[in-house]
Design an enzyme around this catalytic site. Structure first.
Site, short mmCIF file in Angstrom:
data_model
loop_
_atom_site.label_atom_id
_atom_site.label_comp_id
_atom_site.label_asym_id
_atom_site.label_seq_id
_atom_site.Cartn_x
_atom_site.Cartn_y
_atom_site.Cartn_z
N ASP C 106 0.86 -0.99 -0.14
CA ASP C 106 -0.05 0.09 -0.15
C ASP C 106 0.93 1.30 -0.11
O ASP C 106 2.14 1.01 -0.10
CB ASP C 106 -0.94 -0.10 1.10
N HIS C 303 10.44 34.60 -16.50
CA HIS C 303 10.07 34.59 -17.88
C HIS C 303 8.69 34.75 -18.37
O HIS C 303 8.24 35.18 -19.52
CB HIS C 303 10.65 33.38 -18.86
#
Lengths: 196, 375, 526
Positions: C106, C303
């Site tokens: 799990d 940017h």
């Protein structure tokens, strides 16, 4: 890995990563002063500096060089003031201490407090542009219909890069936020303290 | 098989070329950047085309290999999978090649950027201020100052009238500049962030409240160049165009004189007394260009956002209070101070209009002199 | 063997029944399923908003909605797709696949796993509820730039802020869980450099999440105090700076786009080798490329801000750093190409989606490179060119990879093969319509149409109409996808354990459908 060992290892990971997440949350806030320091060093965003008069007077004047300084004024539309420079532009020698005036008039029948915010273009010139006195250092209150000439004393650093020949100094006058009345505003740096 | 693929690719290439051609001959299918009208915008355009073709070239190479592989190395053709899955040499080669291509792109990009940002030695300065949702231009050298607002009629926007060729690209007062002068724009904002963009100039620059950004242009051809606000600035972000008119020095000088004359005429007009019909007619025009964006053309406002004019306490209550709000705005709300933006005549007219339209039949008349007195 | 935390389930090998099974579940497969359904529902809601946007833009003029509601739609569409559809979709895949791929019983922290899922429906509902509040929902774009999102925003913005806090909390818990699982739960012999690439990309993504989601939480907290407690972080009037908001936002926002695309790289790197019947080319260079993209994502963020008035030196630096990202990205595309080269390919539905991903993501990557060139970005910025770019990267990139992952792993999840004919119809329908939808947006962007406008001038009319038609077709294709999913769950050809002829890896060693508990005894990996 044995069951307990794995459980412990998981706890360790959660603890470390949880700490890392908390640190990064703090880093988000730390970006505020970091950004201010960064702006101060690079002159990013045209935040101008403040120096003492004695220091300004001790500068040597570079008589051979002329720099044009333009003065701009913007009144935020919330503020019912007339606000304009008394002089559109002036040629200065770097190192000279220059005093000019802005004119402001309250056009309402109430007392109104405003706060001017300076900005300089090109941004890179900002760290070579210092003020010894400015109406933007403190809030300005004008009574009903009152008008005022507001002085500004500045000096352009002789170190200003050769290729900058024109700088534009802009003031935007805002309606002062009421809860800060009387508080002296220092550009940017005070922001964090106000919630801490 | 490969030949067939190649043939297919050849035909598609022709298809693309034909489409490009069609795009160029019909203005309705624009497909590329504006070349622009200044030296800088041409540089930006050339740079754009250079990086575009480099990208297309790289794309074609990669896609050609992929397509060849897809058609040849398939199980149905009896292809048996090769064993190789690693090669340091190959990895080094295809890391180095893109790197070198990028360096080749960075060189012209750097020179163009440096030219673009060089605002030195300008001949004149114009302050550009963004407002929700209009532009204000201040000519620092000539003491000219005016607002520039969209004039496309609401009927065209709402589809009740055919749309002009310059739909959403017309303003009442365009920014006028002389050619062959290096013009420096000092860009700021009154409220939120806007962005001043005329594609023909080759750049856009954000207008940030409280801060000033500079940019420049030097036009060589007289003409009309249109642009838009490029940064989301609220409800009518799509409705605040920019119209820039470049004139020869002679025509520009004449325009400056005309503007100064117009300012004097406006001062004279402020002393005139207008009839109710005149006020209502002028008021409706002014209302539609300055108020309808928020208060709506029918004066109903937008519940919870913009208050209604119809039946409002202000518009049917005390006239002095109404004039005060018109001139000074309401601090802390979207209601701007129009004292500076509209002439006394327009303010008087629009207040009169608000007090008598939308079922606000107060019968009050406000004259320009009332506005001057209140200022 | 089982961890102590799954002890309760240990005696009960079947899935408990009823609604409470889903509320209280700590099983990674159940939680993965919940995440995937949540993401799919959000995809349909966000998609419906996109349909509203395309309907309004079908022709010039205002026809369908008013400008303020239009802005609300673009804002909510972006927020729901990013935080509601793509991110939870990827986490859903991680929950299902990471334990199966590394041989773990799990996730490492099953209970935390349950919480991190169940926060989501509440956060999503809160975000959607703002639409019905007075003054309308958030209308300032998914980037919520100040001061439009602070001083000038509707009252519902405080609920939006709280929803972002909850979403961030969920993501951070999910990321901690994934890192703990990868570090502590691997089967014996599964060294880090043997892990499947999907696990690697998610492992790196999880670190990105922990680094930047708290910064986003910080940004919205500052918004909250600016709005309600009189601070002036982003308000020039009080000495703050609106551009500072953009710095903080994009410090989160740029890594965020890699959070959405790195797991997609992982999915494609699983699918292509399977159907090319050939090992992934350059496994280790893929890992290094992923890590360097993740690192670069922190230092290029500005940017997004070339037009805000940055100094030239800043623009140059961010331009150079940005275009460097093209190198590791190109390496990835080359590696996928080399994997297919001299393979023995078949083209089942998952492979088709993965190949479409490689082609279309490459187009999106190249337009991204173009926008990294600062002087050209002065023209591209805030136009439909960027809209086209990020939809190529996020729709034909991230979303296509999640769909590809469904077609690839659904037989393992459900035990039924997906109907190939339906899958191929879905594929061709989607891939054609998505290009009709987004390709023309490059043209209108270059021609000068700004983004986020409800009405436009006439020269953009024809391409917008074509784009809208593509949009409606693409939307309909995803409605068809509901039918494919439900049909697969309800029945179909029984899947074998290995499902695909060329499959390799631990998840294909267990029966299909995967039993409720797997790898309770750790497998031995050689």
């Amino acid at each position: 890995m044995a069951m307990d060992e794995r459980k412990q290892a998981n706890r360790r990971v959660v603890k470390r990563l949880g700490m890392a997440a908390l640190l990064m949350f703090g880093f988000g806030f730390a970006l505020v002063p970091l950004y201010d320091v960064f702006c101060e060093i690079t002159g990013l965003n045209g935040k101008t500096g403040r120096i003492e008069l004695e220091e300004a007077l001790s500068q040597t004047v570079d008589e051979d060089r002329e720099v044009t300084v333009e003065f701009l004024a913007t009144v935020h539309s919330e503020l019912p003031w007339e606000f304009r420079p008394m002089l559109r532009r002036i040629k200065v020698h770097p190192g000279e201490v220059i005093e000019v005036n802005y004119f402001a008039r309250n056009m309402t029948a109430e007392m109104v407090t405003g706060q001017a915010v300076p900005s300089l273009a090109p941004g890179l010139a900002a760290k070579y542009f210092s003020k010894t006195e400015c109406f933007c250092f403190t809030r300005q209150a004008l009574g009903p219909g009152e008008s005022k000439e507001m002085p500004l004393r500045f000096i352009v650093d002789p170190e200003l890069p050769e290729n900058v020949r024109t700088v534009s100094l802009s003031y935007t006058f805002y309606q002062a936020k009421p809860e800060e009345a009387g508080k002296e505003i220092s550009m940017g740096s005070g922001t964090l303290d106000s919630i801490m | 098989m490969f030949a067939k693929t190649l043939k297919g690719a050849w035909y598609s290439l022709w298809g693309a070329v034909l489409l490009l051609g069609a795009g160029n001959s019909y203005a309705d299918y624009p497909i590329n950047l504006t070349r622009g009208v200044t030296d800088i915008s041409n540089k930006v355009f050339d740079l754009h085309m250079l990086i575009f073709w480099i990208c297309v070239g790289a794309c074609v190479l990669v896609f050609a290999v992929l397509i060849y592989s897809i058609f040849t190395h398939r199980k149905s053709k009896g292809a048996v999978a090769a064993e190789f899955h690693e090669s340091t040499t190959v990895e080094i080669i295809w890391t180095t090649i893109p790197f070198l291509v990028l360096v080749a792109m960075a060189v012209p990009a750097t020179t163009t950027l440096l030219a673009l940002e060089d605002t030195r030695d300008s001949d004149m300065s114009i302050q550009v201020t963004g407002y929700q949702w209009k532009w204000k231009y201040d000519y620092l050298d000539d003491d000219i100052s005016f607002f520039s607002v969209l004039t496309t009629p609401r009927e065209q926007i709402e589809g009740d009238a055919p749309k002009d060729d310059t739909y959403l690209m017309d303003v009442d007062n365009p920014i006028v500049v002389p050619i062959n002068k290096k013009i420096r724009f000092l860009i700021t904002s009154n409220d939120v962030i806007h962005s001043w963009w005329v594609p023909a100039l080759g750049w856009k620059q954000d207008a940030v409240p409280g801060f000033i950004n500079d940019a420049w242009t030097e036009l060589t051809e007289p003409g009309t160049y249109r642009g838009k606000c490029a940064e989301l600035c609220g409800k009518d972000h799509g409705f605040m165009p920019i119209v820039l008119v470049a004139k020869t020095q002679e025509d520009y000088d004449a325009w400056v004189e005309e503007q100064k004359g117009a300012a004097a005429a406006a001062a004279d007009a402020a002393t005139a007394t207008l009839t109710m019909d005149e006020l209502m007619a002028k008021g409706e025009t002014a209302y539609n260009s300055h108020c309808a964006a928020c208060h709506q053309a029918n004066g109903a406002g937008i519940p919870g956002v913009f208050p209604a004019i119809a039946g409002s306490a202000v518009a049917i209550g005390d006239v002095a209070k109404h004039i005060d709000i018109g001139i000074n705005g309401v601090p802390g709300t979207a209601m701007q101070a129009f004292g500076e933006q509209l002439s006394a005549v327009d303010l008087a007219a629009v207040i009169t209009y608000q007090r008598n339209a939308f079922g606000n039949d107060t019968g009050d008349m406000v004259q320009p002199a009332d506005i001057v007195a209140a200022k | 063997m089982s961890t102590a935390t799954t002890h309760d389930d240990h005696h009960d090998h079947g899935a408990p029944s009823g609604l409470m099974r889903w509320v209280t579940t700590t099983n990674h497969k159940d939680i993965g399923t919940l995440y995937l359904w949540f993401a799919f529902i959000m995809l349909l809601i966000g998609g419906a908003m996109a349909m509203v946007i395309r309907a309004e833009l079908f022709q010039p003029g205002l026809q369908v909605v008013d400008p303020n509601f239009f802005n609300t739609m673009t804002t909510m569409h972006g927020l729901i797709m990013v935080f509601g559809a793509i991110m939870p979709g990827m986490v859903g895949l991680a929950n299902w696949q990471i334990p199966l791929m590394i041989g773990a019983p799990d996730m490492a922290l099953p209970r935390m796993n349950n919480w991190s899922f169940w926060i989501l429906p509440f956060a999503g509902t809160m975000l959607l509820s703002t639409l019905f509040m007075e003054g309308g929902g958030p209308a300032f774009g998914w980037t919520f730039y100040a001061p439009l999102s602070t001083t000038f925003a509707p009252a519902s913005t405080d609920f939006f802020i709280f929803a972002i806090h909850m979403l961030g909390f969920s993501s951070i818990m999910g990321a901690i869980n994934i890192i703990a699982t990868v570090l502590n739960m691997r089967a014996p012999g599964m060294t880090l450099m043997k892990m499947p690439l999907f696990v690697w990309t998610w492992f790196i993504t999880a670190f990105l999440l922990i680094a930047v989601m708290p910064v986003l939480a910080g940004a919205v907290t500052m918004m909250l105090t600016d709005r309600n407690f009189g601070t002036s972080f982003f308000d020039a009037a009080g000495g703050g700076d609106p551009v500072l908001f953009q710095h903080v936002f994009w410090f989160f926002g740029h890594p965020e786009v890699y959070i959405m695309i790195l797991p997609a790289f992982g999915v494609v790197s699983e699918i292509i080798p399977t159907f090319a019947r050939k090992k992934l080319f350059g496994y280790s260079s893929m890992v290094y490329a992923t890590a360097s993209i993740a690192f670069l994502s922190f230092i290029v963020y500005a940017h997004h801000m070339f037009t805000t008035g940055m100094p030239v030196a800043g623009e140059l630096y961010f331009m150079y750093a940005t275009i460097m990202i093209a190198v590791p990205t190109a390496v990835k595309v080359f590696n996928w190409t080399a994997t297919m080269w001299k393979g023995s390919m078949t083209f089942e539905t998952p492979m088709l989606w993965a190949i479409a991903f490689v082609f279309l993501f490459t187009i999106g990557g190249f337009t991204g490179l173009m926008m990294g060139i600062a002087p050209a970005d002065m023209q591209y910025h805030d136009t439909y060119f960027i809209v086209a770019h990020f939809h190529y990267v996020l729709v034909t990139g991230a979303l296509f990879s999640i769909i590809a992952a469904f077609y690839y792993w659904a037989p393992k999840w459900t035990g039924h093969m997906v109907d190939e004919r339906l899958g191929k119809i879905h594929f061709w329908w989607s891939v054609i319509s998505v290009n009709v939808l987004f390709f023309p947006q490059h043209f209108i962007g270059l021609a000068g149409m700004p983004r986020r406008i409800p009405d436009y001038s006439l020269q953009f009319a024809d391409w917008n109409m074509i784009s809208s038609l593509g949009g409606f077709a693409f939307g309909l294709a995803q409605v068809f996808f509901i039918y494919v999913i439900i049909k697969t769950i309800r029945g179909g050809k029984a899947a074998t354990a290995e499902v695909w002829e060329g499959s390799h890896g631990l998840e294909w060693t267990i029966p299909s459908p995967a039993p409720y508990h797997t790898f309770e005894t750790a497998p031995e990996v050689k």
